[in-house]
Write a protein that holds these residues in place. Sequence first.
Motif, mmCIF file in Angstrom:
data_model
loop_
_atom_site.group_PDB
_atom_site.id
_atom_site.type_symbol
_atom_site.label_atom_id
_atom_site.label_comp_id
_atom_site.label_asym_id
_atom_site.label_seq_id
_atom_site.Cartn_x
_atom_site.Cartn_y
_atom_site.Cartn_z
ATOM 1 N N GLU A 10 0.820 -1.210 0.000
ATOM 2 C CA GLU A 10 0.000 0.000 0.000
ATOM 3 C C GLU A 10 0.855 1.262 0.000
ATOM 4 O OE1 GLU A 10 -3.532 0.601 -0.046
ATOM 5 O OE2 GLU A 10 -3.296 -1.398 -0.931
ATOM 6 N N HIS A 59 -5.782 -0.807 -2.528
ATOM 7 C CA HIS A 59 -6.643 0.307 -2.138
ATOM 8 C C HIS A 59 -5.990 1.626 -2.530
ATOM 9 C CE1 HIS A 59 -8.648 -2.135 1.377
ATOM 10 N NE2 HIS A 59 -8.612 -2.805 0.241
ATOM 11 N N THR A 65 -10.325 2.299 1.391
ATOM 12 C CA THR A 65 -10.156 1.502 2.606
ATOM 13 C C THR A 65 -11.335 1.688 3.550
ATOM 14 O OG1 THR A 65 -7.739 1.625 2.433
ATOM 15 C CG2 THR A 65 -8.646 1.048 4.576
ATOM 16 N N ALA A 79 -7.303 -1.479 8.727
ATOM 17 C CA ALA A 79 -7.617 -0.263 7.988
ATOM 18 C C ALA A 79 -6.721 0.890 8.434
ATOM 19 C CB ALA A 79 -9.084 0.105 8.186
ATOM 20 N N TYR A 82 -3.393 0.467 6.906
ATOM 21 C CA TYR A 82 -3.474 0.838 5.490
ATOM 22 C C TYR A 82 -3.435 2.362 5.344
ATOM 23 C CZ TYR A 82 -4.425 -3.568 3.003
ATOM 24 O OH TYR A 82 -4.312 -4.793 2.401
ATOM 25 N N TRP A 83 -4.213 3.059 6.178
ATOM 26 C CA TRP A 83 -4.240 4.517 6.088
ATOM 27 C C TRP A 83 -2.863 5.122 6.347
ATOM 28 C CZ3 TRP A 83 -9.204 4.341 9.488
ATOM 29 C CH2 TRP A 83 -10.320 4.159 8.669
#
Length: 231
Positions: A10, A59, A65, A79, A82-83
Motif C-alpha cells: 500500500e 486500495h 479503505t 484499515a 493501510y491509512w
Amino acid sequence: MRQARQYTAELIGSFLLVFFGVGAAVAARVEGGVVVVALAFGLVMLALVYTIGPLSGSHVNPAVTLGVLLSGKISLPGAVAYWLAQFAGATVAAFALWVLTRWGGVTDQTGALGSNGYGAHINLGGTILLEVVLTFLFVLVVLVVTSRAEHAGFAGLAIGFALAAAHLVGVALDGTSVNPARSFGPAIFEGGDALRQLWVFIVAPLAGGALAALLAPLLTSADVRYRDTER
C-alpha cells in the motif's frame, strides 16, 4: 509477515499513484493537460490493481479503505495500518516531486505542486458535492467489481477507467482528489491555501467512500438475485 507485505504494498502503491498522477499534472502542458492527467491516474491505477491487488487489494486510497472497512472486509486495525501506509507513500511521492520542481529543473505547470484547491473555478459547496460524487463513483466501482469473482480478470480495467473518468470531470475544477492521501502529500509541501483547504479533500472523499459502501450491497445483492432467477 503477510500483513507487513500488505502494508508495504500500500505504501509503494500510494507512492507510485501520486508520483505519476500528480507528476503528470506538474509536468503536463497546458494544452491537453486534463486528458494527460486523467490517463496518468487511470493507467497507474489499472497497473497497480494487477500488480499489488492480489496482495493488498490495491486500495492506495483512504476512501477505498473506508469503504472496504464499512463493508466488513477489513478489520479496523488493518484499515488504520493501510491509512498510515497510504499517507506515508503519498507524502514521500510529494516530497520527490517537490525536489524535482525545486532543484531538478522541472517547471511546475500547476503552480501549486499539483495540490487540490477551490476558489478559482468552483466554490466550497460545489467542491464538497463534486468530491463526494466523484469518490462515490470510484469507490462504488471498486466495491462492486471486486465482489464479482467471475469478472475478477477485468476489475482493473473498470477501476482504472473509473478513476480516469473522475479526473476528466474534476481536474479543471479542483484538481480532483477522490483520495485524501493524494491531497495530503502535495498540500504538506505546498502550504498556504492548499494546506488550509486540505480538510475538504479529506472529509468529502471519505463521505463519498462511506456512501458507496452503504449502497454497494444493493447492487451486488440485486446481481445475485438476477443470476439466481436464470437458473
